[in-house]
Scaffold this motif. Structure first.
Motif, PDB file in Angstrom:
ATOM      1  N   HIS A 196      -5.968 -34.910  43.813  1.00  0.00           N
ATOM      2  CA  HIS A 196      -5.074 -34.650  42.685  1.00  0.00           C
ATOM      3  C   HIS A 196      -3.793 -35.432  42.877  1.00  0.00           C
ATOM      4  CE1 HIS A 196      -7.537 -31.140  41.408  1.00  0.00           C
ATOM      5  NE2 HIS A 196      -7.736 -31.017  42.707  1.00  0.00           N
ATOM      6  N   ASP A 225     -11.603 -33.186  46.515  1.00  0.00           N
ATOM      7  CA  ASP A 225     -11.037 -33.359  45.176  1.00  0.00           C
ATOM      8  C   ASP A 225      -9.601 -33.829  45.326  1.00  0.00           C
ATOM      9  OD1 ASP A 225     -13.212 -32.698  43.540  1.00  0.00           O
ATOM     10  OD2 ASP A 225     -12.883 -30.566  43.860  1.00  0.00           O
ATOM     11  N   GLY A 228      -0.945 -32.761  39.510  1.00  0.00           N
ATOM     12  CA  GLY A 228      -2.093 -31.863  39.608  1.00  0.00           C
ATOM     13  C   GLY A 228      -3.341 -32.375  38.919  1.00  0.00           C
ATOM     14  N   ARG A 229      -3.288 -33.580  38.348  1.00  0.00           N
ATOM     15  CA  ARG A 229      -4.444 -34.135  37.653  1.00  0.00           C
ATOM     16  C   ARG A 229      -5.466 -34.634  38.670  1.00  0.00           C
ATOM     17  NH1 ARG A 229      -6.059 -39.271  35.805  1.00  0.00           N
ATOM     18  NH2 ARG A 229      -4.218 -40.172  36.822  1.00  0.00           N
ATOM     19  N   LEU A 230      -6.752 -34.330  38.409  1.00  0.00           N
ATOM     20  CA  LEU A 230      -7.829 -34.825  39.273  1.00  0.00           C
ATOM     21  C   LEU A 230      -7.962 -36.330  39.091  1.00  0.00           C
ATOM     22  CD1 LEU A 230     -10.285 -34.061  41.156  1.00  0.00           C
ATOM     23  CD2 LEU A 230     -11.670 -34.132  39.079  1.00  0.00           C
TER      24      LEU A 230
END
Length: 1001
Positions: free
Chosen positions: A291, A289, A295-297
């Protein structure tokens, strides 16, 4: 920046503005999107493109790349596709010959000038979603033969070579909102074509997917996964290296093992790992994952990880600590649309391989589509991943023309090194995370040299897998190029002799058992050796499927075309027809042998016990259901399940849970291992291994007593008749001219269409043509067609015996020296005719292709039923996979449709057989010793004369050829290897064949 077509003749010009190769991972907007399998970051450009096809670079449309160029008159063509299969130019099949050879005098690297077609493709696209800030856009051509140059909205973007790995280009700075024009120009032959001289059809065009990829501002550019397995297999470490573009972080987790931690390298330890192998292709789910700084995916990257250890340990190739035997096959990425293969078609190939007990594949001789490796990971196949390199035509200058090693290509020539290293990197970086890939191959049939040595060293610097290259055998200057001894088509005996003194490297046959036409004889010798000699670790059959393309003859009948059928020259005829399956993936009869020889159990069956040797590396025999069957002439008498639990690599003896009856007769005892549960590649009950033994319970049968027939001694004919039949023997025609059975008012039904003749010939197989058998055997062709019956007052000889009437003919065989044979018929009162054929060949003649009788009967008798080896055709050197039973076939379809008609459809071990019409009338043939039997609609001479099956005459008869033996099909190779001596008829000695026939009502 502009593009100059003249640069394609520079071997060092391999790329321009092409993105670096990277892992073939996919990325998604979220885990939920990944579950759908459709990524919003991908946009397919497959579909209709505009095409202009120029026969040479000089005829390319000026301004082809401009947005305002009018392409409305250009053709609409699908992508992916080969332009040669769209009506342009023509397919061309050559094995070794360069396709331009003889048309233009060229030096290595130069390209044809008079005829070098250029395909210019154009299409528009609009992005499905506008690019977000920081996002980048690329276009990837996953397969473009042989080069691709790209323009976007009239501006040159870049250039790439290597037909079989992606050429990807960044479009970000040129893409516009709304409609965009992408142009791709593909040249048929470039400098790179000199090292793409594989044994295949020569095509060009965009033949794999074309895809737009969006890269988020924070993006995983590359993933490298490495697994380390402890010596005792008790634990494993998964190491992941990520190349991240942009400012962000990666969170990684392996399902069932937890998160990965670390800085430069992400690591997780797995206790008691479930190890990947071809037998248990278990894959762990790794997720990344990504980011951004806030902190946004930005993306979700799933990677399937096979935890396994593969390498050379203790001098042997081992998987997870156990010595592996490659029961392998070579595979071209080739189907009915040429090298345009869908994922579904590829998956069907892999399922078929698994059903045939194949555990390994060599990608001959170029990287396959990326999803091939993904499917091999999932299904479980060991892969030799081969770089796109072959210069066989140049190697022939050294082998056959006596040229020095300096002509080798790429050899020691520095100008070719950039292309080699580029191709090596494109393959390795794309395929490195696939556990199925166990060896890297430097290419095929390109002699040797420092260039290929550099490739091998590159592989070792970048990865831990062993390196393979067969050419070291021919150019031994740099033995360190390969980590294994690799050969092609070496006889099994030669391998054993070599390994008696050379013990430094594992030995594999990267190609063996050349399955061209009716072939695959004596392959058991190789498989037996692989399990007897530790250093010989198996081989790869050449090859998986026929390379052939559908054609239609002038009468509208479809057939499969081969070299020369497309107006192509030079060509190599039907040399592409060497698959274990046909082009449409229907099984060839020899697949029966492949399945048997490659099975994971070796079974020794007796009348009351079975020895089970488990050849698996990670599978107990308890994983499969063992079924034991007793039958008599195909009728099952008993069947029971035998519970077994033989560990991998072990052997155990079990008492059979059945009893062979004590009553006289011939019984078969079959032991069959079957899947207990359905898999992705076969349903429950699928047979994975079998063995059979035959048990004969003797009896003292009373002598058969029948009434004696009546003899009618005519002037020109000798008649023999009984209550239900008449047989007529001609002094004029030298044989049995009539056999009527079932007397009626009109004399009964005639069962013969011509005089039975001694048969010493069959239509040459592809292998026989390869080693020159037709020329050597020509005397036997003449003898079959023109044997002359001896005439005279005492010919035929007629004798009354206690069993019936014996009528004998003698024939002179027009061979040099002259030979002779005797054909006698013993006719009893029931109309049973016992035939004895005795041959005394002249000294110095070659062995006979066969020894039997050619007997033609009515075409209505097309229903064949036999008690013998089956269900598929079999020959003396290819019958291990057959089993004794009662089988049925239709004579009309019994000539196996090899690309070129040839000897086919024979059955070994036949005790009895019937050929009948729909009502059951016809002929029954019998042999106490077990004969070979062919029942086809055509004579060997008609079959030999046809280049394709559509050229065979209309069916007007059924041709029976009962035989003592036919020459084995051979198949160590198809250009010089003869059938092994023990599978040939003896020479310079008297040979006798006996069988019987009688009519059926």
């Amino acid at each position: 920046m502009t593009f100059d077509l003249d640069r394609i003749a520079d071997p060092a010009f391999v790329r321009e503005n092409r993105l670096d190769a990277h892992s073939d991972h996919r990325w998604f907007a979220s885990a939920q999107e990944a579950e759908t399998g459709t990524s919003s970051f991908e946009q397919s450009l497959n579909g209709l493109w505009k095409l202009h096809y120029a026969k040479s670079p000089a005829l390319v449309v000026p301004g082809f790349e401009r947005v305002d160029t009018d392409d409305s008159g250009w053709d609409d063509v699908p992508v992916p596709a080969h332009v040669q299969l769209l009506g342009y130019d023509r397919p061309q099949y050559t094995n070794v010959q360069y396709p331009w050879d003889g048309y233009e005098q060229l030096e290595a690297g130069q390209v044809p000038q008079r005829y070098n077609p250029v395909a210019t493709y154009r299409r528009t696209f609009t992005l499905e979603h506008p690019l977000e800030p920081g996002e980048r856009l690329s276009v990837s051509f996953h397969g473009a033969e042989s080069t691709v140059a790209v323009w976007l909205n009239g501006t040159y973007v870049g250039y790439g070579t290597d037909s079989f790995t992606p050429s990807e280009f960044d479009l970000t700075d040129l893409v516009v909102d709304g409609e965009n024009l992408v142009v791709a120009q593909v040249v048929r032959w470039s400098a790179g074509s000199w090292i793409e001289d594989q044994d295949f059809f020569r095509f060009s065009g965009l033949f794999r997917d074309v895809v737009l990829y969006r890269r988020p501002a924070v993006h995983v550019e590359d993933v490298r996964v490495v697994t380390d397995v402890a010596d005792d297999l008790s634990e494993a470490t998964v190491r992941v290296r990520v190349v991240l573009a942009g400012d962000g972080r990666v969170d990684a987790r392996v399902a069932g093992a937890g998160p990965l931690t670390g800085d430069d390298e992400l690591v997780v330890r797995i206790e008691g790992p479930r190890l990947w192998s071809a037998e248990d292709p278990y894959l762990y789910d790794l997720t990344l994952d990504v980011h951004d700084a806030s902190g946004r995916l930005t993306e979700h990257v799933p990677v399937r990880v096979g935890v396994r250890r593969f390498g050379i340990e203790d001098g042997l190739l081992k998987v997870n600590g156990s010595r592996v035997v490659f029961n392998g096959v070579n595979r071209h990425d080739f189907g009915l649309q040429g090298r345009v293969m869908t994922r579904e078609q590829t998956e069907a190939d892999i399922r078929l391989m698994k059903r045939l007990n194949i555990n390994a594949v060599r990608t001959s001789h170029y990287p396959n589509n990326s999803y091939f490796y993904e499917l091999c990971d999932e299904y479980g196949l060991y892969v030799i991943d081969e770089m796109n390199l072959e210069s066989h035509g140049m190697w022939d200058l050294i082998r056959f023309a006596g040229a020095g090693t300096d002509v080798a290509l790429p050899g020691d020539r520095p100008e070719w090194l950039p292309a080699l290293l580029d191709r090596a990197a494109s393959m390795l970086e794309r395929d490195k995370n696939h556990p199925s890939v166990v060896l890297w191959s430097c290419g095929n049939e390109s002699f040797g040299g420092t260039g290929i040595l550099e490739v091998a060293e590159y592989f070792r610097r970048r990865d831990s897998r062993p390196v393979h290259y067969e050419g070291v055998h021919w150019d031994p200057r740099h033995p360190q190029t390969t980590d294994v001894v690799s050969r092609m088509y070496a006889p099994a005996a030669e391998i054993e002799e070599f390994l008696a003194t050379h013990r430094d490297k594992p030995y594999v046959l990267c190609e063996y058992a050349h399955a061209m036409g009716n072939s695959f004889g004596a392959v058991h010798k190789y498989v037996d050796l692989a399990y007897r000699e530790p250093l010989f670790q198996g081989g790869f059959i050449w090859d998986f499927a026929d390379q052939a393309l559908r054609r239609t003859d002038p009468a509208g009948r479809e057939y499969f075309g081969y070299g020369g059928d497309f107006g192509d020259a030079p060509h190599d005829s039907d040399f592409s027809g060497n698959g274990i399956v046909f082009a449409d993936r229907s099984l060839k009869p020899l697949a029966q042998e492949v399945r048997y020889l490659y099975q994971g159990y070796r079974l020794s069956v007796g009348s009351d016990k079975v020895t089970v040797e488990n050849r698996h590396l990670a599978t107990s025999s308890s994983a499969h259901e063992c079924v034991v069957t007793v039958a008599r002439e195909g009728r099952v008498l008993q069947e029971a399940v035998l519970e077994t639990d033989v560990a991998p690599g072990a052997s155990q003896v079990y008492a059979l849970p059945v009893t062979v009856p004590s009553a006289s007769g011939e019984y078969t005892v079959d032991v069959s291992f079957r899947l207990r549960r359905s898999t992705r590649w076969a349903a429950a009950g699928h047979e994975v291994a079998h063995e059979q033994t035959v048990v004969v319970v003797p009896a003292t049968a009373p002598a058969r007593r029948v009434a004696l027939p009546e003899v009618v001694a005519g002037i020109h004919n000798v008649g023999v008749r009984g209550r239900h039949f008449t047989a007529l023997f001609s002094r004029l025609h030298g044989g049995l001219v009539s056999y009527r059975y079932g007397l009626t008012h009109d004399g009964g039904r005639e069962l013969l269409r011509s005089v039975p003749r001694p048969s010493f010939w069959h239509a040459p197989t592809s292998n026989e043509r390869g080693w020159g058998a037709p020329a050597l055997d020509g005397a036997w062709l003449v003898a079959s067609r023109y044997a002359t019956a001896v005439r005279g007052a005492d010919h035929p000889a007629v004798e009354q015996t206690d069993s019936g009437v014996l009528v004998s003919f003698r024939y002179e065989l027009p061979t040099a020296p002259v030979g002779e044979c005797e054909l006698s018929y013993l006719v009893d009162g029931d109309g049973r005719v016992e035939v004895t054929l005795t041959v005394r060949p002249g000294a110095g003649l070659s062995d006979m292709p066969e020894l039997g009788l050619l007997l033609a009967t009515d075409h209505a008798f097309h229903r064949l039923r036999w008690y013998g080896d089956g269900p598929e055709e079999s020959y003396v050197d290819r019958r291990a996979g057959a089993r004794l039973g009662v089988w049925e076939a239709d004579v009309r379809t019994s000539l196996t449709p090899y690309l070129r008609p040839q000897e086919a459809g024979s059955r070994t071990g036949v005790r009895w057989a019937t050929v009948t019409d729909e009502r059951g009338a016809g002929l029954r043939l019998e042999s106490a010793e077990g004969m070979e039997l062919s029942a086809l609609p055509w004579t060997p001479f008609e079959i030999e004369n046809a280049a394709h099956h559509t050229e065979l005459p209309p069916i007007y008869q059924t041709v029976l050829r009962p035989a003592l033996q036919r020459r084995g099909v051979g198949g160590d190779d198809s250009w010089g290897a003869q059938t092994h001596p023990e599978y040939r008829l003896p020479t310079e000695t008297e040979l006798t064949f006996r069988f019987a026939f009688r009519g059926l009502l």
